[in-house]
Design an enzyme around this catalytic site. Structure first.
Site, mmCIF file in Angstrom:
data_model
loop_
_atom_site.group_PDB
_atom_site.id
_atom_site.type_symbol
_atom_site.label_atom_id
_atom_site.label_comp_id
_atom_site.label_asym_id
_atom_site.label_seq_id
_atom_site.Cartn_x
_atom_site.Cartn_y
_atom_site.Cartn_z
ATOM 1 N N SER A 97 0.824 -1.202 0.000
ATOM 2 C CA SER A 97 0.000 0.000 0.000
ATOM 3 C C SER A 97 0.870 1.269 0.000
ATOM 4 O O SER A 97 1.580 1.503 -0.973
ATOM 5 C CB SER A 97 -0.978 -0.044 1.182
ATOM 6 O OG SER A 97 -1.996 0.918 1.053
ATOM 7 N N ASN A 121 -0.636 -4.709 -3.159
ATOM 8 C CA ASN A 121 -1.782 -3.801 -2.979
ATOM 9 C C ASN A 121 -1.365 -2.346 -3.176
ATOM 10 O O ASN A 121 -1.694 -1.468 -2.380
ATOM 11 C CB ASN A 121 -2.417 -3.989 -1.607
ATOM 12 C CG ASN A 121 -3.028 -5.364 -1.414
ATOM 13 O OD1 ASN A 121 -2.450 -6.196 -0.712
ATOM 14 N ND2 ASN A 121 -4.178 -5.620 -2.014
ATOM 15 N N HIS A 242 -7.524 -6.024 0.499
ATOM 16 C CA HIS A 242 -6.366 -5.136 0.621
ATOM 17 C C HIS A 242 -5.237 -5.675 1.496
ATOM 18 O O HIS A 242 -4.136 -5.134 1.458
ATOM 19 C CB HIS A 242 -6.822 -3.773 1.168
ATOM 20 C CG HIS A 242 -5.788 -2.701 1.046
ATOM 21 N ND1 HIS A 242 -5.319 -2.258 -0.176
ATOM 22 C CD2 HIS A 242 -5.114 -1.982 1.980
ATOM 23 C CE1 HIS A 242 -4.414 -1.316 0.022
ATOM 24 N NE2 HIS A 242 -4.268 -1.125 1.317
#
Length: 270
Positions: A97, A121, A242
Site C-alpha cells: 500500500s 496492494n 487489501h
C-alpha cells in the site's frame, strides 16, 4: 520477532525494525496505520534464506515521524537513509500500500541499490473519482476525524482468516500516532502518480500483487504498473482484498520466494 531501534546516519531520526535471518537483504515496508509486525507471516518464511529487515514507517510503531507536510519523496529519502545506514544495498524491496509507493519510488530514485521490487496492494494513477475520495479521507484525518471502522470493512470479508486478520489490524490502527498517521496518509493520497512516469526506468524484476476484490488497489492498477515497467509481472489473488499478505499468506510467500529467485538487475550509477 524482536523489535530493535536504529538511529539513521543522515537524518539522525530513530527507527524501529525487525531484523531476522541471514543472506541477501530484503527490506519490507508496511502500509499506513500498520506496523512492521504486519509482515510476520512473510518474515517467518523468508528469513530462512534471506536477511529480512521489516521497518516501522515514520510515525508508526516505534519510528519517529517525519515533519508534518512531508510527501512521498520525503518518505523515499527516509528509506534511502535506512538502506545507507544499514549498509545493505543492493536490496530486494517489498512494500504494501503506502509502502508500495515508497518501494516504487526507491527503485526509481536508487536503481543502483535495488535488486528487485515487489509492490503489494499498490495504488497507481487513480482516476478522478478515486483520487477525490482518498483526498477527502486525508483531509478528514488531518482534521482529527479518524474513522477506523470504514477501512476495516473495506479491507476484510467475513471468512475466519479475514476476521482474525481484521482483529490484528484493528489493534495496530488503534495504536497509531495521529499526527504520524495524518502525515503518511496525506502523502499516500497525493503520491499515486509521483513516480509513475518513471516506472519505465525500473529495469530490475518488478512484481505487482493485489487482491482480486480490492476496490482501491485494483488489479487494473497492477496491470498498468507492469505495462510501464520493462520487467514487470502482475499477479491477482482471487477472492482477497487489501491485506493479502495476512489473508492469503501462503500465496504471497510463494510469490515472494519465486520473485527472490529471479536474477537481480542492478543499474550502475552514472
Amino acid at each position: 520477532m524482536t523489535l530493535t531501534t536504529l538511529r539513521l546516519s543522515r537524518s539522525g531520526q530513530t527507527i524501529a525494525m525487525r531484523d531476522q535471518g541471514a543472506g541477501p537483504p530484503v527490506v519490507m515496508i508496511h502500509g499506513v496505520g500498520m506496523q512492521s509486525a504486519a509482515w510476520a507471516p512473510q518474515i517467518s518464511v523468508l528469513c530462512k534464506t534471506h536477511r529480512v529487515i521489516a521497518v516501522d514507517m515514520p510515525g508508526h510503531g516505534g519510528s519517529a515521524p517525519l515533519v508534518s507536510g512531508s510527501q512521498l519523496p520525503d518518505f523515499v529519502s527516509w528509506c534511502h537513509d535506512v538502506v545507507q545506514t544499514l549498509d545493505v544495498g543492493p536490496v530486494s524491496i517489498v512494500g504494501h500500500s503506502m509502502g508500495a509507493l515508497i518501494a516504487g519510488g526507491f527503485a526509481v530514485e536508487h536503481p543502483d541499490l535495488t535488486a528487485r521490487v515487489c509492490l503489494i496492494n499498490g495504488v497507481y494513477r487513480r482516476d478522478v473519482e478515486a483520487a477525490t475520495a482518498v483526498m477527502d479521507r486525508a483531509a478528514a484525518i488531518k482534521a482529527g476525524k479518524i474513522d477506523l471502522e470504514t477501512p476495516l470493512a473495506r479491507w476484510f470479508g467475513d471468512t475466519p482468516i479475514e476476521l482474525a486478520a481484521r482483529a490484528q489490524v484493528a489493534g495496530w490502527l488503534g495504536a497509531i500516532d495521529r499526527d504520524g498517521y495524518a502525515t503518511a496518509y496525506d502523502a499516500f493520497a497525493k503520491g499515486d502518480a509521483t513516480y509513475a512516469a518513471r516506472y519505465a526506468d525500473i529495469l530490475c524484476p518488478f512484481v505487482a500483487i493485489t487482491g482480486g476484490d480490492d476496490p482501491n488497489s485494483t488489479p487494473a492498477m497492477s496491470q498498468k504498473m507492469v505495462a510501464d515497467a520493462p520487467n514487470g509481472n502482475a499477479i491477482t489473488v482471487p477472492g482477497h482484498r487489501h491485506m493479502v499478505n495476512l489473508t492469503a499468506p501462503d500465496v504471497i510467500n510463494t510469490q515472494l520466494s519465486a520473485w527472490l529467485r529471479m536474477p537481480a538487475t542492478v543499474k550502475e550509477p552514472q
